[in-house]
Design an enzyme around this catalytic site. Sequence first.
Site, short mmCIF file in Angstrom:
data_model
loop_
_atom_site.label_atom_id
_atom_site.label_comp_id
_atom_site.label_asym_id
_atom_site.label_seq_id
_atom_site.Cartn_x
_atom_site.Cartn_y
_atom_site.Cartn_z
N ASN A 1 26.98 35.47 48.01
CA ASN A 1 26.33 36.40 47.08
C ASN A 1 27.07 36.38 45.74
OD1 ASN A 1 28.52 38.46 47.12
ND2 ASN A 1 27.98 38.46 49.29
N ASP A 2 26.66 37.23 44.83
CA ASP A 2 27.17 37.16 43.46
C ASP A 2 28.52 37.82 43.21
OD1 ASP A 2 25.30 35.66 42.18
OD2 ASP A 2 23.95 37.35 41.81
#
Length: 400
Positions: free
Chosen positions: A212-213
Amino acid sequence: MLEKKHVTVFVTGGIAVYKAADLVRKFIKAGAEVRVAMTESATQFVQPLTFQILSRNEVYTNTFDEKEPENVSHIHLADWTELAVIVPATANIIGKMANGIADDMVSTTLMATTAPRLIVPAMNQNMLENPATQANLVKLEGYGYTIMEPDTGFLAEGYEGKGRMPEPEKIVEAAHQLVLSRAVDLPLENKNIIISAGGTIERIDPVRYITNDSSGKMGHRLAEAARDLGANVTLVTASKLEHPFGMNVVPVQSAREMQSAIMDKFETADIVIMAAAVSDYRPKTQADKKMKKAHQDIQILLEENPDILATMGQQKTHQFLIGFAAETNDVEMYAKDKLKRKNADMVVANDVSKEHAGFNKDTNEVIIYQPDQEPIHINTNTKAEIAKEILYTAMNSIKL
Ligand code: C5P
């Protein structure tokens, strides 16, 4: 701990002078304000200009070069200094310091300062083992100065031996420990804090993964803030950021690795902060070889990961548990729900859709939720400042 500290690096004339330049850079990176003084022979190895550019300050080389009429420069520098690092420390400066000789900018300033001194000897093995050098080092230890053990390895003379200057990272670490040992107000002293950071990585095959980011910046800033308040920090990180000094860093990839690293230390932890973005799912199977193109649709079946925070919420005895809630909408509702569902003592919520908050940014804006308490809004600030606010709020709730 090194943030805004006045560190003077005293450079004396050994071949390792070039490594002192990198050390200055590392001190600056750790937040210290750095000034540099060099002996005449040190300037033969590296130009003062190099240190001037790195430290962003004029370099002191001559006791009689009084730049400001209102100040006596070596006394002024000695008074300014909060930590003196002598690196590389030659047999000569060690001899001078041990025997009260002050005949140049470096030795007079060192004579005049009352700051703690970290001496990093680096020289030829025979010079190091010379009984005079050894006696001088014993004497300096007796004066309460800290002396770093030289490394063993390939010397400039072309053979293996003891006397190498330790790597700059190790010196920053030693400087931090020295400052920590002299600090008077450490509210988290003797407290064990586990902090998770970064987005976990769930492998599909050896070269592909789901993630994820999350950059890990918030978790790393929290770990540094806890370290600077005197805590024993374990940072369990899935982030690619540089490892901070002065703590136990456990690099991990997957949620299950993160869980096992955290649970190893859970029993003795006082505070656990789950700043990591833990992947909720992982591929049910992981190919041990790179998957080949199939020229048709493929399916990757995902299975649920353990909820690390919720598991700790069930098992906690005395631990104070802090979770994070990164949301794009209905922040309050989700944060309060997490607080209950995971049996956490605090949830720090942020709206990741906002411009100054969330993933990968250097700033954040958060709301702190605790059971039966009014939410606390912390306005946009750097993640380092937000980290301090979160820790102070937790300390207030634990009554530290
Ligand atoms: O479940 P959710 O992701 O919404 O909750 C976020 C909080 O829970 C964060 O503190 C995160 O670190 C933690 N978490 C966890 N294990 C998971 C998922 C999230 O500890 N599997």
